[in-house]
Scaffold this motif. Structure first.
Motif, PDB file in Angstrom:
ATOM      1  N   TRP A   1     -50.648 -24.016  63.173  1.00  0.00           N
ATOM      2  CA  TRP A   1     -51.016 -22.958  62.219  1.00  0.00           C
ATOM      3  C   TRP A   1     -49.863 -22.001  61.937  1.00  0.00           C
ATOM      4  O   TRP A   1     -50.054 -20.978  61.299  1.00  0.00           O
ATOM      5  CB  TRP A   1     -52.283 -22.235  62.659  1.00  0.00           C
ATOM      6  CG  TRP A   1     -52.179 -21.199  63.742  1.00  0.00           C
ATOM      7  CD1 TRP A   1     -51.268 -21.111  64.737  1.00  0.00           C
ATOM      8  CD2 TRP A   1     -53.058 -20.087  63.903  1.00  0.00           C
ATOM      9  NE1 TRP A   1     -51.527 -20.026  65.529  1.00  0.00           N
ATOM     10  CE2 TRP A   1     -52.616 -19.372  65.039  1.00  0.00           C
ATOM     11  CE3 TRP A   1     -54.170 -19.606  63.213  1.00  0.00           C
ATOM     12  CZ2 TRP A   1     -53.261 -18.226  65.501  1.00  0.00           C
ATOM     13  CZ3 TRP A   1     -54.793 -18.463  63.675  1.00  0.00           C
ATOM     14  CH2 TRP A   1     -54.354 -17.792  64.802  1.00  0.00           C
TER      15      TRP A   1
ATOM     16  N   ARG B   1     -53.744 -12.275  62.500  1.00  0.00           N
ATOM     17  CA  ARG B   1     -54.568 -13.492  62.582  1.00  0.00           C
ATOM     18  C   ARG B   1     -55.708 -13.376  63.578  1.00  0.00           C
ATOM     19  O   ARG B   1     -56.700 -14.083  63.464  1.00  0.00           O
ATOM     20  CB  ARG B   1     -53.691 -14.692  62.959  1.00  0.00           C
ATOM     21  CG  ARG B   1     -52.749 -15.098  61.869  1.00  0.00           C
ATOM     22  CD  ARG B   1     -51.978 -16.347  62.242  1.00  0.00           C
ATOM     23  NE  ARG B   1     -50.997 -16.629  61.217  1.00  0.00           N
ATOM     24  CZ  ARG B   1     -50.136 -17.631  61.270  1.00  0.00           C
ATOM     25  NH1 ARG B   1     -50.141 -18.438  62.322  1.00  0.00           N
ATOM     26  NH2 ARG B   1     -49.278 -17.825  60.299  1.00  0.00           N
TER      27      ARG B   1
ATOM     28  N   ASN C   1     -60.332 -17.875  60.180  1.00  0.00           N
ATOM     29  CA  ASN C   1     -59.466 -18.933  60.710  1.00  0.00           C
ATOM     30  C   ASN C   1     -60.203 -19.932  61.586  1.00  0.00           C
ATOM     31  O   ASN C   1     -59.636 -20.972  61.964  1.00  0.00           O
ATOM     32  CB  ASN C   1     -58.315 -18.306  61.511  1.00  0.00           C
ATOM     33  CG  ASN C   1     -57.288 -17.644  60.617  1.00  0.00           C
ATOM     34  OD1 ASN C   1     -56.955 -18.164  59.549  1.00  0.00           O
ATOM     35  ND2 ASN C   1     -56.778 -16.488  61.038  1.00  0.00           N
TER      36      ASN C   1
ATOM     37  N   ILE D   1     -60.237 -23.894  61.220  1.00  0.00           N
ATOM     38  CA  ILE D   1     -59.095 -24.663  61.717  1.00  0.00           C
ATOM     39  C   ILE D   1     -59.412 -25.243  63.086  1.00  0.00           C
ATOM     40  O   ILE D   1     -59.240 -26.448  63.327  1.00  0.00           O
ATOM     41  CB  ILE D   1     -57.844 -23.758  61.803  1.00  0.00           C
ATOM     42  CG1 ILE D   1     -57.451 -23.252  60.421  1.00  0.00           C
ATOM     43  CG2 ILE D   1     -56.683 -24.508  62.461  1.00  0.00           C
ATOM     44  CD1 ILE D   1     -56.369 -22.179  60.449  1.00  0.00           C
TER      45      ILE D   1
ATOM     46  N   SER E   1     -54.471 -29.040  55.875  1.00  0.00           N
ATOM     47  CA  SER E   1     -54.029 -28.382  54.644  1.00  0.00           C
ATOM     48  C   SER E   1     -55.201 -27.835  53.841  1.00  0.00           C
ATOM     49  O   SER E   1     -55.016 -26.989  52.955  1.00  0.00           O
ATOM     50  CB  SER E   1     -53.217 -29.358  53.787  1.00  0.00           C
ATOM     51  OG  SER E   1     -54.042 -30.393  53.264  1.00  0.00           O
ATOM     52  N   LYS E   2     -56.392 -28.282  54.155  1.00  0.00           N
ATOM     53  CA  LYS E   2     -57.587 -27.815  53.465  1.00  0.00           C
ATOM     54  C   LYS E   2     -58.040 -26.435  53.971  1.00  0.00           C
ATOM     55  O   LYS E   2     -58.896 -25.795  53.350  1.00  0.00           O
ATOM     56  CB  LYS E   2     -58.727 -28.817  53.655  1.00  0.00           C
ATOM     57  CG  LYS E   2     -58.407 -30.229  53.172  1.00  0.00           C
ATOM     58  CD  LYS E   2     -59.522 -31.186  53.542  1.00  0.00           C
ATOM     59  CE  LYS E   2     -59.172 -32.620  53.153  1.00  0.00           C
ATOM     60  NZ  LYS E   2     -60.226 -33.589  53.594  1.00  0.00           N
ATOM     61  N   TYR E   3     -57.456 -26.020  55.100  1.00  0.00           N
ATOM     62  CA  TYR E   3     -57.896 -24.763  55.720  1.00  0.00           C
ATOM     63  C   TYR E   3     -56.740 -23.765  55.723  1.00  0.00           C
ATOM     64  O   TYR E   3     -55.825 -23.865  56.541  1.00  0.00           O
ATOM     65  CB  TYR E   3     -58.364 -25.008  57.157  1.00  0.00           C
ATOM     66  CG  TYR E   3     -59.429 -26.070  57.261  1.00  0.00           C
ATOM     67  CD1 TYR E   3     -60.723 -25.827  56.817  1.00  0.00           C
ATOM     68  CD2 TYR E   3     -59.131 -27.326  57.780  1.00  0.00           C
ATOM     69  CE1 TYR E   3     -61.703 -26.804  56.905  1.00  0.00           C
ATOM     70  CE2 TYR E   3     -60.102 -28.315  57.865  1.00  0.00           C
ATOM     71  CZ  TYR E   3     -61.388 -28.045  57.426  1.00  0.00           C
ATOM     72  OH  TYR E   3     -62.347 -29.022  57.513  1.00  0.00           O
ATOM     73  N   PRO E   4     -56.748 -22.800  54.829  1.00  0.00           N
ATOM     74  CA  PRO E   4     -55.664 -21.807  54.806  1.00  0.00           C
ATOM     75  C   PRO E   4     -55.678 -20.944  56.059  1.00  0.00           C
ATOM     76  O   PRO E   4     -56.726 -20.740  56.686  1.00  0.00           O
ATOM     77  CB  PRO E   4     -55.980 -20.976  53.553  1.00  0.00           C
ATOM     78  CG  PRO E   4     -57.450 -21.137  53.352  1.00  0.00           C
ATOM     79  CD  PRO E   4     -57.773 -22.536  53.796  1.00  0.00           C
ATOM     80  N   VAL E   5     -54.499 -20.453  56.423  1.00  0.00           N
ATOM     81  CA  VAL E   5     -54.370 -19.552  57.559  1.00  0.00           C
ATOM     82  C   VAL E   5     -54.348 -18.117  57.033  1.00  0.00           C
ATOM     83  O   VAL E   5     -53.544 -17.780  56.169  1.00  0.00           O
ATOM     84  CB  VAL E   5     -53.081 -19.833  58.350  1.00  0.00           C
ATOM     85  CG1 VAL E   5     -52.956 -18.845  59.517  1.00  0.00           C
ATOM     86  CG2 VAL E   5     -53.074 -21.274  58.864  1.00  0.00           C
ATOM     87  N   PHE E   6     -55.241 -17.297  57.549  1.00  0.00           N
ATOM     88  CA  PHE E   6     -55.365 -15.917  57.097  1.00  0.00           C
ATOM     89  C   PHE E   6     -54.668 -14.976  58.079  1.00  0.00           C
ATOM     90  O   PHE E   6     -54.920 -15.025  59.277  1.00  0.00           O
ATOM     91  CB  PHE E   6     -56.833 -15.525  56.963  1.00  0.00           C
ATOM     92  CG  PHE E   6     -57.563 -16.261  55.865  1.00  0.00           C
ATOM     93  CD1 PHE E   6     -57.630 -15.724  54.584  1.00  0.00           C
ATOM     94  CD2 PHE E   6     -58.163 -17.494  56.103  1.00  0.00           C
ATOM     95  CE1 PHE E   6     -58.298 -16.395  53.573  1.00  0.00           C
ATOM     96  CE2 PHE E   6     -58.833 -18.169  55.093  1.00  0.00           C
ATOM     97  CZ  PHE E   6     -58.899 -17.618  53.823  1.00  0.00           C
TER      98      PHE E   6
END
Length: 371
Positions: A219, A272, A281, A284, A350-355
């Motif tokens: 991540w 995060r 998050n 993920i 890649s489908k799950y953005p990191v906030f």
């Protein structure tokens, strides 16, 4: 059977049953090498950081001095470091700022009985004045290297990193100072931490850089985009991911109710891990848990195996303060991900953005953004 042997057998049995009870090792990986791990008979493969040969998984010792919790019990930490050595780990990472100073002291004590069989990495560069200020002036480097040698109970440092790039001191001066220390035999290899591609090239032109250390995990993949990994590959420099399991997030042990102590845990100030972004998050880790189950592994093992599959020049240094988690992490060496596995992991994640940013503003202010 003598008392010492009884104690050893009892300790191994308790470690084994603890691992089994919490499900840290699933059956296939456990049977593939856990017995050797428990008995300290595992022969770990090695990798090269430039010309420095180390075990393919190292041990990050920072957390033993605190930062991600209050400091661990000293004897517990020493026992964990020595358990790592029994299981083939020959690469240990510390820094003068961890503690400060006490982490180098415990690493020195723990490794003294087999100093010649291991490689020690430590770092200089923070002012250690109660701020996150930097100080890599040549005269300070020459002073603090002597202090680190004394705390580490050794006559040489195998890998000496500049902990953060000091914007007030040209990197050429830093590299030149390390060159002097190498000629004196006090330092064997030069490293940089959180340095930009441009800085790496400038330093390498003066004194060959053996390793670059930056945060890198499933991540946190900045180094894939900013030229750092490509530069290391081009110049034959090894890469050492710190926080390879995402400061604990990629272990899967945290949930939306987890709270981090503001007084003793840096993560309380990392976006995060904030109340705002941690829940966002969680998808993920939910995906990672499912994938790990399919591979008969743990999320930590998948995270470490993914890094090792990315390049033979990558040596992760997961940190832990317990033997249970140490053995779990070392189990990653028995998990070999194919190119197709790596592609599947990256495509799915890649489908799950990191906030949220990876560190707080104060810590991010010391990152080298030179381009």
């Amino acid at each position: 059977m003598n008392n010492d042997m009884q104690a050893i057998n009892r300790r191994d049995f308790l470690t084994l049953t603890t691992l089994a009870s919490v499900g840290l090792m699933t059956a296939p990986l456990w049977s593939a090498g856990a017995e050797k791990l428990i008995k300290g008979e595992n022969k770990m493969r090695t990798r090269k950081l430039g010309t420095l040969e180390v075990s393919e998984i190292g041990l990050g010792c920072m957390n033993m001095a605190g930062n991600y919790n209050p400091p661990a019990d000293r004897q517990q930490s020493i026992a964990t470091i020595r358990k790592a050595f029994e299981n083939g780990v020959t690469f240990y990472d510390t820094a003068e700022v961890y503690g400060p100073y006490i982490d180098e002291e415990l690493v020195g004590e723990a490794l003294q009985p087999f100093r010649d069989q291991v490689k020690i990495a430590t770092k200089f560069g923070f002012a250690i004045d109660g701020t996150v200020g930097l100080d890599s002036r040549p005269e300070r480097i020459k002073r603090v290297v002597e202090e680190s040698l004394k705390r580490l109970r050794t006559d040489r440092i195998d890998l000496y990193y500049q902990h953060r790039v000091d914007p007030n001191v040209p990197i050429e001066e830093v590299a030149g100072t390390i060159n002097e220390l190498i000629r004196q035999g006090k330092v064997l290899h030069f490293g940089l931490s959180e340095a930009s591609a441009k800085t790496i090239r400038r330093a390498h032109a003066v004194q060959p850089v053996s390793a670059v250390q930056s945060e890198y995990s499933l991540w946190t993949r900045n180094v894939e985009l900013n030229g750092v990994l490509n530069t290391c590959n081009e110049l034959g420099i090894g890469f050492v991911p710190w926080s390879p399991v995402g400061a604990g997030f990629l272990t899967g042990k945290y949930d939306i109710n987890t709270k981090f102590d503001e007084k003793s845990d840096f993560r309380a100030g990392f976006p995060r891990f904030s109340k705002e972004f941690l829940p966002l998050n969680m998808p993920i880790i939910d995906w990672l848990k499912g994938y790990a189950a399919k591979k008969n592994a743990t999320p930590s093992q998948i995270s470490l195996a993914w890094l090792m599959a990315k390049s033979p020049n990558i040596v992760p240094i997961p940190g832990t303060r317990t033997q249970t988690h140490l053995l779990e992490n070392l189990g990653a060496q028995n998990l070999h991900l194919t190119n197709a596995d790596v592609q599947e992991i990256e495509t799915c994640l890649s489908k799950y953005p990191v906030f949220g940013d990876r560190m707080g503003q104060a810590h991010m202010s010391s990152i080298d953004y030179t381009i």
